[in-house]
Design a protein around this motif. Structure first.
Motif, PDB file in Angstrom:
ATOM      1  N   LEU A 133       1.050  -1.193   0.162  1.00 26.10           N
ATOM      2  CA  LEU A 133       0.074   0.100  -0.045  1.00 26.10           C
ATOM      3  C   LEU A 133       0.874   1.092   0.072  1.00 26.10           C
ATOM      4  O   LEU A 133       1.714   1.395   0.834  1.00 26.10           O
ATOM      5  CB  LEU A 133      -0.955   0.136   1.212  1.00 26.10           C
ATOM      6  CG  LEU A 133      -1.650   1.320   1.536  1.00 26.10           C
ATOM      7  CD1 LEU A 133      -2.809   1.550   0.473  1.00 26.10           C
ATOM      8  CD2 LEU A 133      -2.365   1.290   2.837  1.00 26.10           C
ATOM      9  N   GLU A 134       0.758   2.188  -0.868  1.00 25.21           N
ATOM     10  CA  GLU A 134       1.690   3.147  -1.188  1.00 25.21           C
ATOM     11  C   GLU A 134       0.696   4.474  -0.203  1.00 25.21           C
ATOM     12  O   GLU A 134      -0.310   4.584  -0.223  1.00 25.21           O
ATOM     13  CB  GLU A 134       1.831   3.809  -2.577  1.00 25.21           C
ATOM     14  CG  GLU A 134       2.869   2.924  -3.380  1.00 25.21           C
ATOM     15  CD  GLU A 134       3.093   3.494  -4.890  1.00 25.21           C
ATOM     16  OE1 GLU A 134       4.265   3.699  -4.810  1.00 25.21           O
ATOM     17  OE2 GLU A 134       2.234   3.788  -5.495  1.00 25.21           O
ATOM     18  N   LEU A 135       1.520   4.664   0.684  1.00 24.54           N
ATOM     19  CA  LEU A 135       0.825   6.007   1.492  1.00 24.54           C
ATOM     20  C   LEU A 135       1.374   7.426   0.894  1.00 24.54           C
ATOM     21  O   LEU A 135       0.496   8.364   0.909  1.00 24.54           O
ATOM     22  CB  LEU A 135       1.582   6.208   2.939  1.00 24.54           C
ATOM     23  CG  LEU A 135       1.237   4.598   3.613  1.00 24.54           C
ATOM     24  CD1 LEU A 135       1.981   4.667   5.046  1.00 24.54           C
ATOM     25  CD2 LEU A 135      -0.190   4.403   3.989  1.00 24.54           C
ATOM     26  N   LYS A 136       2.111   7.572   0.054  1.00 24.02           N
ATOM     27  CA  LYS A 136       2.813   8.395  -0.838  1.00 24.02           C
ATOM     28  C   LYS A 136       2.706   8.156  -2.211  1.00 24.02           C
ATOM     29  O   LYS A 136       3.418   7.066  -2.627  1.00 24.02           O
ATOM     30  CB  LYS A 136       4.000   9.054  -0.532  1.00 24.02           C
ATOM     31  CG  LYS A 136       3.963   9.769   0.820  1.00 24.02           C
ATOM     32  CD  LYS A 136       5.402  10.114   1.171  1.00 24.02           C
ATOM     33  CE  LYS A 136       5.668  10.837   2.526  1.00 24.02           C
ATOM     34  NZ  LYS A 136       7.143  11.100   2.789  1.00 24.02           N
ATOM     35  N   PRO A 137       1.847   8.593  -3.002  1.00 26.58           N
ATOM     36  CA  PRO A 137       1.762   8.029  -4.570  1.00 26.58           C
ATOM     37  C   PRO A 137       3.130   7.946  -5.179  1.00 26.58           C
ATOM     38  O   PRO A 137       4.012   8.709  -5.006  1.00 26.58           O
ATOM     39  CB  PRO A 137       0.823   9.115  -5.285  1.00 26.58           C
ATOM     40  CG  PRO A 137       0.023   9.464  -4.127  1.00 26.58           C
ATOM     41  CD  PRO A 137       0.831   9.536  -2.825  1.00 26.58           C
ATOM     42  N   GLY A 138       3.283   6.862  -5.735  1.00 26.25           N
ATOM     43  CA  GLY A 138       4.506   6.791  -6.477  1.00 26.25           C
ATOM     44  C   GLY A 138       5.897   6.557  -5.517  1.00 26.25           C
ATOM     45  O   GLY A 138       7.063   6.268  -6.187  1.00 26.25           O
ATOM     46  N   HIS A 139       5.780   6.205  -4.418  1.00 27.45           N
ATOM     47  CA  HIS A 139       7.072   5.798  -3.562  1.00 27.45           C
ATOM     48  C   HIS A 139       7.510   4.740  -3.787  1.00 27.45           C
ATOM     49  O   HIS A 139       8.732   4.660  -3.784  1.00 27.45           O
ATOM     50  CB  HIS A 139       6.501   5.760  -1.939  1.00 27.45           C
ATOM     51  CG  HIS A 139       7.389   5.639  -0.985  1.00 27.45           C
ATOM     52  ND1 HIS A 139       8.162   6.480  -0.676  1.00 27.45           N
ATOM     53  CD2 HIS A 139       7.990   4.400  -0.428  1.00 27.45           C
ATOM     54  CE1 HIS A 139       9.144   6.177   0.289  1.00 27.45           C
ATOM     55  NE2 HIS A 139       9.038   4.718   0.447  1.00 27.45           N
ATOM     56  N   LEU A 140       6.919   3.701  -4.355  1.00 23.95           N
ATOM     57  CA  LEU A 140       7.454   2.502  -4.761  1.00 23.95           C
ATOM     58  C   LEU A 140       7.859   2.298  -6.229  1.00 23.95           C
ATOM     59  O   LEU A 140       8.378   1.168  -6.709  1.00 23.95           O
ATOM     60  CB  LEU A 140       6.688   1.217  -4.159  1.00 23.95           C
ATOM     61  CG  LEU A 140       6.598   1.040  -2.874  1.00 23.95           C
ATOM     62  CD1 LEU A 140       5.698  -0.072  -2.555  1.00 23.95           C
ATOM     63  CD2 LEU A 140       7.890   0.734  -2.300  1.00 23.95           C
ATOM     64  N   ASP A 141       7.821   3.276  -6.880  1.00 24.96           N
ATOM     65  CA  ASP A 141       7.725   3.333  -8.158  1.00 24.96           C
ATOM     66  C   ASP A 141       9.367   3.155  -8.460  1.00 24.96           C
ATOM     67  O   ASP A 141      10.250   3.891  -8.174  1.00 24.96           O
ATOM     68  CB  ASP A 141       7.548   4.736  -9.013  1.00 24.96           C
ATOM     69  CG  ASP A 141       5.977   4.789  -9.113  1.00 24.96           C
ATOM     70  OD1 ASP A 141       5.334   4.004  -8.652  1.00 24.96           O
ATOM     71  OD2 ASP A 141       5.734   6.064  -9.706  1.00 24.96           O
ATOM     72  N   GLY A 142       9.874   2.117  -9.461  1.00 21.50           N
ATOM     73  CA  GLY A 142      10.939   1.675  -9.715  1.00 21.50           C
ATOM     74  C   GLY A 142      11.863   1.078  -8.548  1.00 21.50           C
ATOM     75  O   GLY A 142      13.108   0.735  -8.855  1.00 21.50           O
ATOM     76  N   ALA A 143      11.302   0.682  -7.454  1.00 25.32           N
ATOM     77  CA  ALA A 143      11.965  -0.047  -6.325  1.00 25.32           C
ATOM     78  C   ALA A 143      11.973  -1.711  -7.055  1.00 25.32           C
ATOM     79  O   ALA A 143      11.016  -2.289  -7.537  1.00 25.32           O
ATOM     80  CB  ALA A 143      10.942  -0.134  -5.087  1.00 25.32           C
ATOM     81  N   ALA A 144      13.212  -2.187  -6.766  1.00 24.51           N
ATOM     82  CA  ALA A 144      13.307  -3.368  -7.197  1.00 24.51           C
ATOM     83  C   ALA A 144      14.530  -4.018  -6.222  1.00 24.51           C
ATOM     84  O   ALA A 144      15.214  -3.380  -5.544  1.00 24.51           O
ATOM     85  CB  ALA A 144      14.005  -3.556  -8.538  1.00 24.51           C
ATOM     86  N   GLY A 145      14.507  -5.350  -6.189  1.00 22.85           N
ATOM     87  CA  GLY A 145      15.385  -6.217  -5.574  1.00 22.85           C
ATOM     88  C   GLY A 145      15.007  -6.729  -4.180  1.00 22.85           C
ATOM     89  O   GLY A 145      13.619  -6.861  -3.963  1.00 22.85           O
ATOM     90  N   PHE A 146      15.841  -6.906  -3.086  1.00 26.26           N
ATOM     91  CA  PHE A 146      15.254  -7.852  -1.935  1.00 26.26           C
ATOM     92  C   PHE A 146      15.003  -6.736  -0.804  1.00 26.26           C
ATOM     93  O   PHE A 146      15.443  -5.570  -0.717  1.00 26.26           O
ATOM     94  CB  PHE A 146      16.547  -8.603  -1.562  1.00 26.26           C
ATOM     95  CG  PHE A 146      16.643  -9.997  -2.126  1.00 26.26           C
ATOM     96  CD1 PHE A 146      15.994 -10.920  -1.637  1.00 26.26           C
ATOM     97  CD2 PHE A 146      17.413 -10.050  -3.385  1.00 26.26           C
ATOM     98  CE1 PHE A 146      16.009 -12.213  -2.556  1.00 26.26           C
ATOM     99  CE2 PHE A 146      17.531 -11.228  -3.739  1.00 26.26           C
ATOM    100  CZ  PHE A 146      16.514 -12.240  -3.418  1.00 26.26           C
ATOM    101  N   VAL A 147      13.820  -6.981  -0.344  1.00 27.58           N
ATOM    102  CA  VAL A 147      13.682  -6.326   0.948  1.00 27.58           C
ATOM    103  C   VAL A 147      14.328  -6.756   2.059  1.00 27.58           C
ATOM    104  O   VAL A 147      14.838  -7.810   2.330  1.00 27.58           O
ATOM    105  CB  VAL A 147      12.121  -6.886   1.238  1.00 27.58           C
ATOM    106  CG1 VAL A 147      11.589  -6.260   2.656  1.00 27.58           C
ATOM    107  CG2 VAL A 147      10.850  -6.336   0.150  1.00 27.58           C
ATOM    108  N   SER A 148      14.741  -5.775   2.895  1.00 23.22           N
ATOM    109  CA  SER A 148      15.856  -5.957   3.946  1.00 23.22           C
ATOM    110  C   SER A 148      15.323  -5.363   5.138  1.00 23.22           C
ATOM    111  O   SER A 148      14.574  -4.153   5.182  1.00 23.22           O
ATOM    112  CB  SER A 148      17.087  -5.818   3.359  1.00 23.22           C
ATOM    113  OG  SER A 148      17.267  -4.274   3.456  1.00 23.22           O
ATOM    114  N   ALA A 149      15.629  -5.861   6.263  1.00 25.60           N
ATOM    115  CA  ALA A 149      15.522  -5.124   7.654  1.00 25.60           C
ATOM    116  C   ALA A 149      16.174  -3.920   7.932  1.00 25.60           C
ATOM    117  O   ALA A 149      17.389  -4.045   7.579  1.00 25.60           O
ATOM    118  CB  ALA A 149      15.586  -6.134   8.830  1.00 25.60           C
TER     119      ALA A 149
END
Length: 191
Positions: free
Chosen positions: A170-186
């Motif tokens: 869920l994006e709380l800010k529109p476009g926040h995850l645009d282009g995000a790629a790879g592994f999620v990390s702590a």
């Protein structure tokens, strides 16, 4: 402390009609009771899931751990959000985000609206604190009503096994995850 009036069916939660459920920040002294609730509410293998591995040894994000309690003071529900990096952006910078979970409700209070109340509180507070996105692994039909979809997680991976159709954001800010790629990390503070 905020009282949740909407969508709580007190009869299903084992409460008298005039009783209230309050949702408020989790306190340090409630950890043992919260853990007992998780033991009752979660599948036996929940501690071995990939999401739990990202949370292990970390503290929840500041101000983003909540409990739902009845008037007698018993915890009937819990949710926490955790600081993570949702991969990297096109410029190679880590993308800060939150990981939700676990969301748990006492089995005796299922279908009373407590989970909905906890979700709404967690999302509203995360938005108020300026966070850009929340990720989770969970039941899509349940979380879609809060705006979560798999669209923004298609280029992200978790560091362990997971079901792609349950990896939602869920994006709380529109476009926040645009282009995000790879592994999620702590990325949160260590406990």
């Amino acid at each position: 402390m905020t009282t949740l009036f909407h969508q709580i069916d007190t009869a299903k939660a084992g409460l008298a009609a005039e009783d209230l459920i309050t949702i408020r920040a989790e306190a340090a002294y409630e950890i043992d009771e919260r853990n007992a609730l998780l033991a009752r509410a979660m599948a036996p293998d929940w501690r071995t899931k990939t999401s739990e591995k990202l949370r292990h040894g970390r503290l929840p994000a500041a101000g983003l751990a909540f409990v739902a309690k009845n008037r007698a003071g018993h915890i009937l529900g819990t949710v926490r959000l955790w600081d993570i990096y949702a991969g990297i952006d096109r410029e190679g910078r880590a993308v800060p985000a939150l990981l939700l979970g676990p969301l748990a409700v006492d089995p005796s209070a299922k279908a009373a609206g407590i989970g909905t109340g906890l979700m709404l509180r967690a999302i509203e507070k995360a938005r108020r604190y300026g966070h850009g996105a929340i990720l989770l692994v969970g039941d899509a039909p349940y979380y879609e009503r809060f705006g979560f979809t798999g669209e923004k997680t298609a280029t992200l991976m978790l560091p362990g096994p997971f079901e792609r159709d349950r990896f939602l954001a869920l994006e709380l800010k529109p476009g926040h995850l645009d282009g995000a790629a790879g592994f999620v990390s702590a990325s949160g503070s260590k406990a």
